[in-house]
Design a protein around this motif. Structure first.
Motif, PDB file in Angstrom:
ATOM      1  N   LYS A  22      -1.804   5.054   5.121  1.00 37.88           N
ATOM      2  CA  LYS A  22      -1.040   5.729   4.151  1.00 37.88           C
ATOM      3  C   LYS A  22      -0.240   4.581   3.257  1.00 37.88           C
ATOM      4  N   LEU A  23      -0.967   3.384   2.700  1.00 37.72           N
ATOM      5  CA  LEU A  23      -0.179   2.445   2.183  1.00 37.72           C
ATOM      6  C   LEU A  23       0.158   3.000   0.685  1.00 37.72           C
ATOM      7  N   THR A  24       1.263   2.464   0.127  1.00 33.99           N
ATOM      8  CA  THR A  24       1.576   2.873  -1.043  1.00 33.99           C
ATOM      9  C   THR A  24       0.951   1.920  -1.957  1.00 33.99           C
ATOM     10  N   ILE A  25       0.951   2.253  -3.214  1.00 37.80           N
ATOM     11  CA  ILE A  25       0.209   1.428  -4.409  1.00 37.80           C
ATOM     12  C   ILE A  25       0.891   0.001  -4.259  1.00 37.80           C
ATOM     13  N   LYS A  26       2.276   0.097  -4.234  1.00 38.37           N
ATOM     14  CA  LYS A  26       2.983  -0.994  -4.243  1.00 38.37           C
ATOM     15  C   LYS A  26       2.643  -2.044  -2.887  1.00 38.37           C
ATOM     16  N   GLU A  27       2.457  -1.298  -1.855  1.00 36.55           N
ATOM     17  CA  GLU A  27       2.135  -2.060  -0.704  1.00 36.55           C
ATOM     18  C   GLU A  27       0.612  -2.631  -1.006  1.00 36.55           C
ATOM     19  N   ILE A  28      -0.394  -1.836  -1.312  1.00 26.94           N
ATOM     20  CA  ILE A  28      -1.452  -2.534  -1.790  1.00 26.94           C
ATOM     21  C   ILE A  28      -1.608  -3.632  -2.775  1.00 26.94           C
ATOM     22  N   SER A  29      -0.812  -3.367  -3.771  1.00 27.12           N
ATOM     23  CA  SER A  29      -0.693  -4.562  -4.684  1.00 27.12           C
ATOM     24  C   SER A  29      -0.188  -5.690  -4.177  1.00 27.12           C
ATOM     25  N   GLU A  30       0.711  -5.611  -3.257  1.00 22.03           N
ATOM     26  CA  GLU A  30       1.170  -6.962  -2.658  1.00 22.03           C
ATOM     27  C   GLU A  30       0.375  -7.600  -1.722  1.00 22.03           C
ATOM     28  N   ARG A  31      -0.420  -6.802  -1.098  1.00 19.39           N
ATOM     29  CA  ARG A  31      -1.297  -7.388   0.202  1.00 19.39           C
ATOM     30  C   ARG A  31      -2.453  -8.002  -0.888  1.00 19.39           C
ATOM     31  N   VAL A  32      -2.959  -7.507  -1.965  1.00 15.22           N
ATOM     32  CA  VAL A  32      -3.931  -8.005  -2.770  1.00 15.22           C
ATOM     33  C   VAL A  32      -3.704  -9.081  -3.767  1.00 15.22           C
ATOM     34  N   GLY A  33      -2.479  -8.998  -3.918  1.00 18.40           N
ATOM     35  CA  GLY A  33      -2.038  -9.921  -5.023  1.00 18.40           C
ATOM     36  C   GLY A  33      -2.105  -9.606  -6.420  1.00 18.40           C
ATOM     37  N   VAL A  34      -1.964  -8.534  -6.851  1.00 15.40           N
ATOM     38  CA  VAL A  34      -2.276  -7.897  -8.023  1.00 15.40           C
ATOM     39  C   VAL A  34      -0.932  -6.882  -8.413  1.00 15.40           C
ATOM     40  N   ARG A  35      -0.768  -6.706  -9.653  1.00 14.19           N
ATOM     41  CA  ARG A  35       0.553  -5.677 -10.100  1.00 14.19           C
ATOM     42  C   ARG A  35       0.378  -4.274  -9.591  1.00 14.19           C
ATOM     43  N   PRO A  36       1.066  -3.380  -9.264  1.00 12.94           N
ATOM     44  CA  PRO A  36       0.809  -2.104  -8.950  1.00 12.94           C
ATOM     45  C   PRO A  36       0.177  -1.188 -10.078  1.00 12.94           C
TER      46      PRO A  36
END
Length: 147
Positions: A22-36
């Motif tokens: 249940k990751l947020t879009i922000k958490e996903i973007s941080e892990r992947v290295g792109v903007r939300p």
């Protein structure tokens, strides 16, 4: 070294469709290295919500359904006076058994991800510092599997 855009998108997709975290879009973007905003665009453009829902049909459910179909077909054949499968039925049996074997033996990147995520969930309450150290290693491992 950062991920290529296609690799980042694929990894973001895996993180997004994983409903257990249940990751947020922000958490996903941080892990992947792109903007939300980039992650949001990918979700909308490629309809990841539909994909996430479709994945709720688990591998075990698919295998069980295939075994049910195979059982029904075999019972139908046994109920006849001449207990021989017709060519179409024999082909269907071959396809079903092949599908079962493939589902039972192949390991997809999604399954590798699922097992690794379960492991991280196991470690997290026992040793949060170790968990934090393992996340980048886990991310690198998944990225290596995507190449």
């Amino acid at each position: 070294m950062g991920l290529k855009k296609t690799e980042a998108k694929e990894y973001a997709k895996m993180l997004y469709i994983d409903t257990s975290q249940k990751l947020t879009i922000k958490e996903i973007s941080e892990r992947v290295g792109v903007r939300p905003g980039t992650v949001s665009k990918w979700i909308n453009d490629e309809e990841w919500d539909k994909l996430r829902k479709s994945l709720m049909v688990t591998r075990q459910k698919m295998i069980a359904d295939l075994y049910d179909q195979l059982e029904w077909l075999n019972d139908d054949i046994k109920s006849r006076d001449i207990k021989v499968a017709e060519a179409k039925e024999a082909n269907t049996i071959a396809v079903i058994t092949s599908s079962i074997k493939r589902l039972e033996t192949e390991t997809s990147i999604a399954e590798v991800y699922e097992v690794a995520t379960s492991f991280l969930d196991f470690v997290k309450p026992m040793d949060f510092d170790l968990y934090k150290k393992l996340i980048p290693v886990f991310d690198a491992f998944i990225n290596a599997k995507l190449k």
